[in-house]
Design an enzyme around this catalytic site. Sequence first.
Site, mmCIF file in Angstrom:
data_model
loop_
_atom_site.group_PDB
_atom_site.id
_atom_site.type_symbol
_atom_site.label_atom_id
_atom_site.label_comp_id
_atom_site.label_asym_id
_atom_site.label_seq_id
_atom_site.Cartn_x
_atom_site.Cartn_y
_atom_site.Cartn_z
ATOM 1 N N LYS A 216 0.826 -1.214 0.000
ATOM 2 C CA LYS A 216 0.000 0.000 0.000
ATOM 3 C C LYS A 216 0.857 1.260 0.000
ATOM 4 C CE LYS A 216 -2.417 -0.765 3.756
ATOM 5 N NZ LYS A 216 -1.754 -1.924 4.364
ATOM 6 N N ARG B 1 -9.399 0.253 9.692
ATOM 7 C CA ARG B 1 -8.793 -0.989 10.148
ATOM 8 C C ARG B 1 -9.840 -1.928 10.759
ATOM 9 N NH1 ARG B 1 -3.507 0.379 9.368
ATOM 10 N NH2 ARG B 1 -2.054 -0.916 10.505
ATOM 11 N N ARG C 3 11.756 -5.669 4.999
ATOM 12 C CA ARG C 3 11.486 -4.249 4.746
ATOM 13 C C ARG C 3 12.371 -3.360 5.632
ATOM 14 N NH1 ARG C 3 5.428 -1.842 4.853
ATOM 15 N NH2 ARG C 3 5.439 -2.364 7.054
ATOM 16 N N ARG D 22 11.260 -1.515 11.323
ATOM 17 C CA ARG D 22 10.227 -1.154 12.293
ATOM 18 C C ARG D 22 10.060 -2.299 13.280
ATOM 19 N NH1 ARG D 22 5.381 0.643 8.364
ATOM 20 N NH2 ARG D 22 4.234 -0.353 10.038
ATOM 21 N N ARG E 274 -0.050 -9.576 13.499
ATOM 22 C CA ARG E 274 -0.772 -8.530 12.760
ATOM 23 C C ARG E 274 -1.614 -9.137 11.648
ATOM 24 N NH1 ARG E 274 3.427 -4.517 10.640
ATOM 25 N NH2 ARG E 274 1.900 -2.879 10.692
HETATM 26 P P1 AMP Z 1 0.744 0.898 9.408
HETATM 27 O O1 AMP Z 1 1.879 1.815 9.149
HETATM 28 O O2 AMP Z 1 -0.499 1.258 8.672
HETATM 29 O O3 AMP Z 1 1.128 -0.538 9.223
HETATM 30 O O4 AMP Z 1 0.373 1.068 10.961
HETATM 31 C C1 AMP Z 1 1.301 0.801 11.987
HETATM 32 C C2 AMP Z 1 0.593 0.738 13.323
HETATM 33 O O5 AMP Z 1 -0.080 1.981 13.588
HETATM 34 C C3 AMP Z 1 -0.508 -0.313 13.440
HETATM 35 O O6 AMP Z 1 -0.012 -1.588 13.780
HETATM 36 C C4 AMP Z 1 -1.372 0.271 14.554
HETATM 37 O O7 AMP Z 1 -0.769 0.083 15.820
HETATM 38 C C5 AMP Z 1 -1.329 1.761 14.243
HETATM 39 N N1 AMP Z 1 -2.428 2.182 13.319
HETATM 40 C C6 AMP Z 1 -2.286 2.661 12.050
HETATM 41 N N2 AMP Z 1 -3.490 2.946 11.495
HETATM 42 C C7 AMP Z 1 -4.415 2.628 12.443
HETATM 43 C C8 AMP Z 1 -5.831 2.667 12.485
HETATM 44 N N3 AMP Z 1 -6.557 3.073 11.419
HETATM 45 N N4 AMP Z 1 -6.441 2.275 13.636
HETATM 46 C C9 AMP Z 1 -5.744 1.845 14.697
HETATM 47 N N5 AMP Z 1 -4.409 1.753 14.721
HETATM 48 C C10 AMP Z 1 -3.722 2.149 13.611
#
Ligand code: AMP
Length: 209
Positions: free
Chosen positions: A14, A87, A123, A156, A167
Amino acid sequence: MKNLILLGAPGSGKGTQSAKLVKELGYFHVSTGNLLREEIARESELGKRVKAVMDAGQLVSDELVVELLKANLNLSENSYIFDGYPRNEVQAETLNGILEGHQYLAVYFKLDTENLVERLTNRRVTKDGKHIYNLKTNPPKVAGVCDITGEELIQRDDDKEEVVRDRMKVFDSTMGPVIDKYRKLGKVIEVNADQSPEAVFAEIKGKID
Ligand code: AMP
């Protein structure tokens, strides 16, 4: 241009596709993960509250995320790519409200689980998450250093294997119903995310018109 809601497990591409959509089609990118990481990097009150939850690969509360999201949108001026939001079903409902009166499509990135684990554990990113590399398929020219900014590249905490598998389970249980919901609305475009970034982009471009 229609707003695009990107639906795909973490690491399904994404972020990479968002960068292309911004550069080639003029979309604005809004990633709740990046917004949250910026808060952590700034050591803001919100950042301190969410760090442990994010490091463990769990979801941050809906209320905190939606505030951050709304503060970063100007839907009457721009077309957005929503990356990492919604999410879960509650967030999908919230986003429907936010998008009322605006056109949108949901782009579902389909990918094999084991490929995804392989991709995520390889990554590496800059601290702000904006520049993304893969040690096998897209390594930086100099090991550990961003080609563009010269910053150090990091893994990360939530890209470590155990966290990645957790996840994935969270994604399947919470996003299955969300994808079904958009399907029923006739809003889903499905793309095969198991291809090169260029091929995925061509597929998206061909399907959003
Ligand atoms: P991402 O970069 O989208 O993979 O997000 C990394 C982390 O940020 C996730 O594992 C969550 O802990 C938090 N996070 C990101 N977007 C959301 C969301 N829409 N709702 C809740 N937690 C989020």
